[in-house]
Motif scaffolding. Structure first.
Motif, short mmCIF file in Angstrom:
data_model
loop_
_atom_site.label_atom_id
_atom_site.label_comp_id
_atom_site.label_asym_id
_atom_site.label_seq_id
_atom_site.Cartn_x
_atom_site.Cartn_y
_atom_site.Cartn_z
N SER A 134 35.57 -13.09 -14.22
CA SER A 134 34.19 -13.50 -14.06
C SER A 134 34.19 -14.70 -13.11
CB SER A 134 33.58 -13.92 -15.40
OG SER A 134 33.54 -12.83 -16.30
N PHE B 138 32.00 -18.08 -11.40
CA PHE B 138 30.97 -19.06 -11.74
C PHE B 138 30.81 -20.07 -10.61
CE2 PHE B 138 30.95 -17.99 -16.26
CZ PHE B 138 32.22 -17.43 -16.44
N TYR C 32 29.40 -23.97 -10.86
CA TYR C 32 28.89 -25.07 -11.65
C TYR C 32 28.44 -26.17 -10.71
CZ TYR C 32 30.72 -23.41 -16.17
OH TYR C 32 30.96 -22.69 -17.32
N GLN D 78 27.42 -30.44 -10.54
CA GLN D 78 27.51 -31.75 -11.21
C GLN D 78 26.64 -32.73 -10.44
OE1 GLN D 78 31.34 -33.76 -11.05
NE2 GLN D 78 31.07 -34.52 -13.14
N GLU E 103 26.55 -37.13 -14.21
CA GLU E 103 26.39 -36.15 -15.29
C GLU E 103 27.62 -35.24 -15.40
OE1 GLU E 103 21.57 -35.80 -14.60
OE2 GLU E 103 22.75 -34.00 -15.05
N GLY E 104 27.64 -34.44 -16.47
CA GLY E 104 28.67 -33.42 -16.62
C GLY E 104 28.34 -32.20 -15.79
N LEU E 105 29.12 -31.14 -15.98
CA LEU E 105 28.91 -29.90 -15.22
C LEU E 105 27.85 -29.04 -15.90
CD1 LEU E 105 31.71 -30.81 -14.09
CD2 LEU E 105 32.25 -28.40 -13.85
N LEU F 122 26.18 -25.02 -15.62
CA LEU F 122 26.30 -23.72 -15.00
C LEU F 122 25.13 -23.49 -14.06
CD1 LEU F 122 27.83 -21.00 -14.91
CD2 LEU F 122 26.19 -20.17 -16.62
N LYS G 83 26.35 -17.15 -12.30
CA LYS G 83 27.60 -16.46 -12.59
C LYS G 83 27.47 -14.99 -12.23
CE LYS G 83 26.39 -15.56 -17.42
NZ LYS G 83 26.71 -15.84 -18.84
N THR H 80 29.77 -11.28 -13.36
CA THR H 80 30.86 -10.81 -14.21
C THR H 80 31.60 -9.60 -13.68
OG1 THR H 80 29.30 -9.53 -15.54
CG2 THR H 80 29.80 -11.75 -16.30
N PHE I 272 31.18 -26.73 -7.94
CA PHE I 272 32.50 -26.21 -8.29
C PHE I 272 32.43 -24.69 -8.44
CE2 PHE I 272 34.91 -30.01 -9.21
CZ PHE I 272 33.95 -30.96 -9.53
N GLY J 256 37.13 -17.02 -14.50
CA GLY J 256 37.64 -16.83 -15.85
C GLY J 256 38.18 -15.43 -15.95
N LEU K 192 39.11 -21.45 -17.85
CA LEU K 192 38.52 -21.35 -16.53
C LEU K 192 39.45 -22.04 -15.54
CD1 LEU K 192 34.74 -22.19 -17.07
CD2 LEU K 192 35.75 -19.96 -16.59
N PHE L 124 39.29 -23.86 -11.86
CA PHE L 124 38.29 -24.46 -10.98
C PHE L 124 38.84 -24.68 -9.58
CE2 PHE L 124 34.71 -25.57 -13.65
CZ PHE L 124 35.25 -25.45 -14.92
N GLY M 139 36.08 -28.57 -5.80
CA GLY M 139 34.74 -29.14 -5.72
C GLY M 139 34.33 -29.45 -4.29
#
Lengths: 114, 112
Positions: B32, B34, B36, B38, B42-44, B46, B49, B51, B89, B93, B100, B102, B105
């Motif tokens: 899959s 993705f 992401y 950021q 902040e955090g990441l 989604l 995506k 599949t 990013f 997966g 995952l 990565f 970035g």
């Protein structure tokens, strides 16, 4: 919405100190992860846990340990902090039974070791 | 092993410009894919995506198509805004694995 929280947004520690980073998720997810993020290196997996009391090493486990005593909580431990562990630490969680590997991230903890 | 290679940054564009951020991957199974994002401080989150091969993921005006023949998942947006300034990013997966993988970035800055 899935919520992943981390105990601190910013942390400053001294070399040799023992450091605990805490992560809590509220979606009953089985899998939890700790990453560190450094410029130009992306995210690198430190450890992950697929169930309570279960853990597996990721790509860069040296100098770290983890604890998962409850399903919702996953702790990252720096036994003796060093300056090269200054970084952004990101926690994530994932539920099983999905057909993909989507992970949900916390806001991150920026750790500085002096 | 599994890996993701992203376009080097930083990328700086003017508002309303067309955006492409390249992402290619190597995987042993059927991953899959993705993207992401950021935002500063902040955090990441989604962004989108896909599949399986030929799937197109889309969100907030961003799109990416899973191309198995070229092992790519390039991110595109037709008209960027200042609020799109962030680090992006690409990740994969592999089915049956929890992890995952990565890319490094890509920092994007949009100027008004």
């Amino acid at each position: 919405d899935v919520k992943v929280t981390q105990s601190s947004r910013y942390l400053v520690k001294r070399t040799g100190e023992k450091v605990f980073l805490e992560c809590v998720q509220d979606m009953d997810h089985e899998n939890m992860f700790w990453y560190r993020q450094d410029p130009g290196l992306g995210l690198r997996l430190i450890y992950f846990s697929y169930d309570v009391k279960m853990k597996e090493k990721g790509d860069i486990p040296e100098g770290y340990s983890v604890s998962r005593e409850k399903k919702e909580r996953f702790s990252l431990i720096l036994e003796s902090a060093s300056t090269n562990q200054t970084s952004m630490y990101l926690c994530a969680s994932r539920g099983v039974g999905r057909d993909d590997n989507e992970q949900f991230f916390g806001p991150g903890t920026r750790l500085t070791v002096l | 092993g599994d890996s993701v290679t992203q376009m080097e940054g930083p990328v700086t564009l003017s508002e309303e410009a067309f955006l492409t951020i390249n992402c290619t991957y190597t995987a042993t199974g059927y991953p899959s894919l993705f993207w992401y994002v950021q935002y500063p401080g902040e955090g990441l989150q989604l962004l989108l995506k896909a599949t399986k091969a030929d799937d197109k993921g889309s969100n907030k005006g961003f799109e990416a198509t899973y191309r198995k023949e070229t092992t790519s998942f390039h991110l595109e947006k037709g008209s960027v805004q200042v609020s799109d300034s962030a680090v992006y990013f690409c990740a994969l997966g592999v089915q049956g694995a929890q992890k995952l993988v990565f890319g490094q970035g890509t920092r994007l800055t949009i100027n008004p």
